[in-house]
Design an enzyme around this catalytic site. Structure first.
Site, PDB file in Angstrom:
ATOM      1  N   GLY A   1      -9.387   0.112 -10.936  1.00  0.00           N
ATOM      2  CA  GLY A   1      -8.507   0.959 -10.445  1.00  0.00           C
ATOM      3  C   GLY A   1      -8.834   1.944  -9.500  1.00  0.00           C
ATOM      4  O   GLY A   1      -8.225   3.163  -9.300  1.00  0.00           O
ATOM      5  N   LEU A   2     -10.133   2.111  -9.123  1.00  0.00           N
ATOM      6  CA  LEU A   2     -10.558   3.047  -8.286  1.00  0.00           C
ATOM      7  C   LEU A   2     -10.706   2.668  -6.775  1.00  0.00           C
ATOM      8  O   LEU A   2     -11.584   2.914  -5.905  1.00  0.00           O
ATOM      9  CB  LEU A   2     -11.892   3.557  -8.660  1.00  0.00           C
ATOM     10  CG  LEU A   2     -11.646   4.468 -10.245  1.00  0.00           C
ATOM     11  CD1 LEU A   2     -13.177   4.555 -10.749  1.00  0.00           C
ATOM     12  CD2 LEU A   2     -10.772   5.555 -10.227  1.00  0.00           C
ATOM     13  N   SER A   3     -10.095   1.382  -6.605  1.00  0.00           N
ATOM     14  CA  SER A   3     -10.039   0.734  -5.065  1.00  0.00           C
ATOM     15  C   SER A   3     -11.336   0.323  -4.780  1.00  0.00           C
ATOM     16  O   SER A   3     -11.793   0.489  -3.404  1.00  0.00           O
ATOM     17  CB  SER A   3      -9.553   1.658  -4.012  1.00  0.00           C
ATOM     18  OG  SER A   3      -8.093   1.995  -4.541  1.00  0.00           O
TER      19      SER A   3
ATOM     20  N   GLU B   1       2.746   6.851  -8.322  1.00  0.00           N
ATOM     21  CA  GLU B   1       2.189   5.522  -8.537  1.00  0.00           C
ATOM     22  C   GLU B   1       3.103   4.375  -8.208  1.00  0.00           C
ATOM     23  O   GLU B   1       4.419   4.680  -8.949  1.00  0.00           O
ATOM     24  CB  GLU B   1       1.572   5.591 -10.065  1.00  0.00           C
ATOM     25  CG  GLU B   1       0.068   4.637 -10.055  1.00  0.00           C
ATOM     26  CD  GLU B   1      -0.966   5.284  -9.486  1.00  0.00           C
ATOM     27  OE1 GLU B   1      -1.177   4.816  -8.140  1.00  0.00           O
ATOM     28  OE2 GLU B   1      -1.773   6.179  -9.925  1.00  0.00           O
TER      29      GLU B   1
ATOM     30  N   ILE C   1       4.531   3.900  -5.672  1.00  0.00           N
ATOM     31  CA  ILE C   1       5.792   4.010  -4.745  1.00  0.00           C
ATOM     32  C   ILE C   1       5.388   4.002  -3.385  1.00  0.00           C
ATOM     33  O   ILE C   1       6.221   4.221  -2.374  1.00  0.00           O
ATOM     34  CB  ILE C   1       6.131   5.444  -5.024  1.00  0.00           C
ATOM     35  CG1 ILE C   1       5.277   6.619  -5.238  1.00  0.00           C
ATOM     36  CG2 ILE C   1       6.982   5.315  -6.435  1.00  0.00           C
ATOM     37  CD1 ILE C   1       6.066   7.857  -5.293  1.00  0.00           C
ATOM     38  N   ASP C   2       3.848   3.686  -3.133  1.00  0.00           N
ATOM     39  CA  ASP C   2       3.667   3.801  -1.449  1.00  0.00           C
ATOM     40  C   ASP C   2       4.135   2.666  -1.158  1.00  0.00           C
ATOM     41  O   ASP C   2       4.665   2.442   0.211  1.00  0.00           O
ATOM     42  CB  ASP C   2       1.866   3.578  -1.517  1.00  0.00           C
ATOM     43  CG  ASP C   2       1.673   2.250  -2.158  1.00  0.00           C
ATOM     44  OD1 ASP C   2       1.793   1.745  -3.069  1.00  0.00           O
ATOM     45  OD2 ASP C   2       0.032   2.028  -1.754  1.00  0.00           O
TER      46      ASP C   2
ATOM     47  N   ASP D   1      -4.444   3.055  -0.852  1.00  0.00           N
ATOM     48  CA  ASP D   1      -5.866   2.909  -1.285  1.00  0.00           C
ATOM     49  C   ASP D   1      -6.725   2.849   0.245  1.00  0.00           C
ATOM     50  O   ASP D   1      -7.584   3.474   0.307  1.00  0.00           O
ATOM     51  CB  ASP D   1      -6.380   1.541  -1.788  1.00  0.00           C
ATOM     52  CG  ASP D   1      -5.528   1.565  -3.304  1.00  0.00           C
ATOM     53  OD1 ASP D   1      -4.951   2.516  -3.379  1.00  0.00           O
ATOM     54  OD2 ASP D   1      -5.527   0.368  -3.776  1.00  0.00           O
TER      55      ASP D   1
ATOM     56  N   GLY E   1     -12.750  -3.492 -10.241  1.00  0.00           N
ATOM     57  CA  GLY E   1     -11.536  -3.720 -10.871  1.00  0.00           C
ATOM     58  C   GLY E   1     -11.224  -2.713 -11.772  1.00  0.00           C
ATOM     59  O   GLY E   1     -10.417  -3.122 -13.069  1.00  0.00           O
TER      60      GLY E   1
HETATM   61  C1  GLA Z   1      -2.720  -0.336  -6.226  1.00  0.00           C
HETATM   62  C2  GLA Z   1      -2.532  -0.940  -4.556  1.00  0.00           C
HETATM   63  C3  GLA Z   1      -1.790   0.434  -3.850  1.00  0.00           C
HETATM   64  C4  GLA Z   1      -0.864   1.136  -4.986  1.00  0.00           C
HETATM   65  C5  GLA Z   1      -1.270   1.284  -6.327  1.00  0.00           C
HETATM   66  C6  GLA Z   1      -0.254   1.779  -7.122  1.00  0.00           C
HETATM   67  O1  GLA Z   1      -3.894   0.478  -6.097  1.00  0.00           O
HETATM   68  O2  GLA Z   1      -3.339  -1.216  -4.016  1.00  0.00           O
HETATM   69  O3  GLA Z   1      -1.234   0.209  -2.750  1.00  0.00           O
HETATM   70  O4  GLA Z   1       0.578   0.380  -4.748  1.00  0.00           O
HETATM   71  O5  GLA Z   1      -1.797   0.016  -6.616  1.00  0.00           O
HETATM   72  O6  GLA Z   1       0.278   3.187  -6.930  1.00  0.00           O
END
Ligand code: GLA
Length: 384
Positions: free
Chosen positions: A125-127, A34, A36-37, A174, A123
């Site tokens: 955290g599941l993109s 998490e 670190i992308d 994501d 919103g």
């Molecule tokens: C969000 C961002 C991702 C990533 C995560 C944390 O989802 O869109 O690029 O940085 O947070 O790991």
């Protein structure tokens, strides 16, 4: 909602004439790796079976209309005009941004009516934002007759929309997961090179449980950009001592000895140690050591809480309650943090008991009702 129900909704809004095409994009869950992308690290996400569906029908003019079953209003843009970010356009800025950037890349798009329907919590955290961006890109390119869409290109393109049009400086994880997801597989992605490999997620007698804290990710965007800036600053200082490709390539010794600012030191400690945990997680999963995998999840959460400071009261409460349950091997927040979702690895036969127990304890602690999803990993964006 089924396709038939979505079609009925579509016809109510836009009229009955003409055939519809359907497209689907999943959300994603990140197992470990998490924040670190954007530091050139390894991440280990997968696409979900929950996601966003779109029904679309071509028009014979240059107008595009967006509606959603989940939100009120219909928003219109015109391919003949310049499309800029406009806050009154609400959620439809995401698909409008995709159209705007596709236009500036020179694609010849056609007018269309579009209805979205999502079963992915917004919103959380599941993109949901990557899902709607990748979905819109894939759909408009397909409708314009593009036969083979390069999915890595599509992921990078959708990230550009988020960075340049929406203004969130996110990494690639994501958009990559929702473009390239594969059923029952997680993706080990090297964010420095974009090399990737699929890894079957075999949890044996255990299940992946997603827990939504139902705490909205307030301030997430500004805090997110702040964390990125802290990482960039740390890298700049460490580079004073010689070339380093990215923050994940620094060693813990370098971080401890060269960074004097306690905040930068803590942020970098998280980044470097989290990258090591992802590599370790791959090894232990290959050998079927789920107990060790659970320990790595717990260590990741602790690091995100204490060093990266992106968890918050709700995510801490739910992971604490989960980890205290005897059927749970380990838990951590997933995604950007500051609310949203966490994941746990839970003995399948005890999932119901786990949900009741954790849900009750979480409610007593923070006064919010949590939602639970037992999740499989699914396919990336596709026509349905
Ligand atoms: C969000 C961002 C991702 C990533 C995560 C944390 O989802 O869109 O690029 O940085 O947070 O790991």
């Amino acid at each position: 909602m089924t396709k038939t129900e979505i079609k009925a909704e579509f016809q109510k809004i836009y009229g009955k004439e003409g055939d519809l095409n359907f497209y689907f994009s999943p959300g994603r869950v990140n197992l470990i790796g998490e924040h670190i992308d954007y530091n050139g690290g390894f991440v280990f996400p997968g696409a979900l079976t929950l996601g966003i569906m779109a029904a679309t029908r071509k028009r014979n003019d240059s107008k595009i209309r967006f509606s959603s079953v989940n939100h009120p209003g219909t928003f219109e843009i015109d391919l003949k005009t310049t499309i800029n970010y406009d806050s009154s356009r609400n959620w439809s800025n995401y698909p409008a941004g995709v159209v705007s950037l596709l236009k500036s890349e020179g694609y010849n798009l056609v007018g269309a009516d579009v209805l979205f329907y999502g079963n992915l919590p917004d919103g959380a955290g599941l993109s949901s934002s990557a899902a709607i961006e990748v979905l819109t890109g894939f759909m408009f390119l397909s409708e314009a007759g593009e036969k083979s869409i390069d999915r890595v290109w599509l992921a990078k393109f959708a990230q550009k929309v988020e960075n340049q049009f929406i203004g969130v400086n996110c990494g690639i994880m994501d958009q990559f997961s929702v473009s390239l997801g594969k059923e029952n597989n997680a993706i080990l992605l090297n964010c420095q090179t974009l090399d990737y490999q699929y890894a079957p997620l075999d949890l044996g007698d255990y299940s992946l449980v997603i827990m939504n804290t139902n705490k909205r990710r307030e301030l997430a965007e500004s805090k997110y950009n702040e964390r990125r800036a802290e990482c960039e600053k740390s890298l700049e200082i460490l580079r004073g001592d010689g070339p380093i490709a990215d923050l994940c390539s620094a060693s813990l010794e370098q971080v401890e000895s060269k960074l004097t600012d306690p905040v930068l030191k803590a942020r970098s400690r998280h980044v470097v140690s989290e990258n090591q945990r992802v590599i370790k997680a791959m090894e232990v999963l290959k050998s079927g050591n789920l107990v060790e995998f659970g320990q790595l999840l717990k260590a990741s959460h602790k690091s995100l809480k204490e060093d990266y400071e992106v968890t918050g009261k709700e995510l801490d409460a739910i992971t604490n309650a989960a980890d205290a349950h005897p059927a749970c091997l380990g838990s951590r927040m997933t995604g950007a943090g500051f609310g949203g979702c966490a994941i746990s690895i839970v003995k399948t036969t005890d999932v119901q008991h786990f949900e009741n127990k954790v849900g009750t304890q979480y409610f007593e602690n923070v006064g919010l009702k949590a939602d639970f999803y037992v999740s499989r990993l699914g396919e990336g964006v596709h026509q349905q």
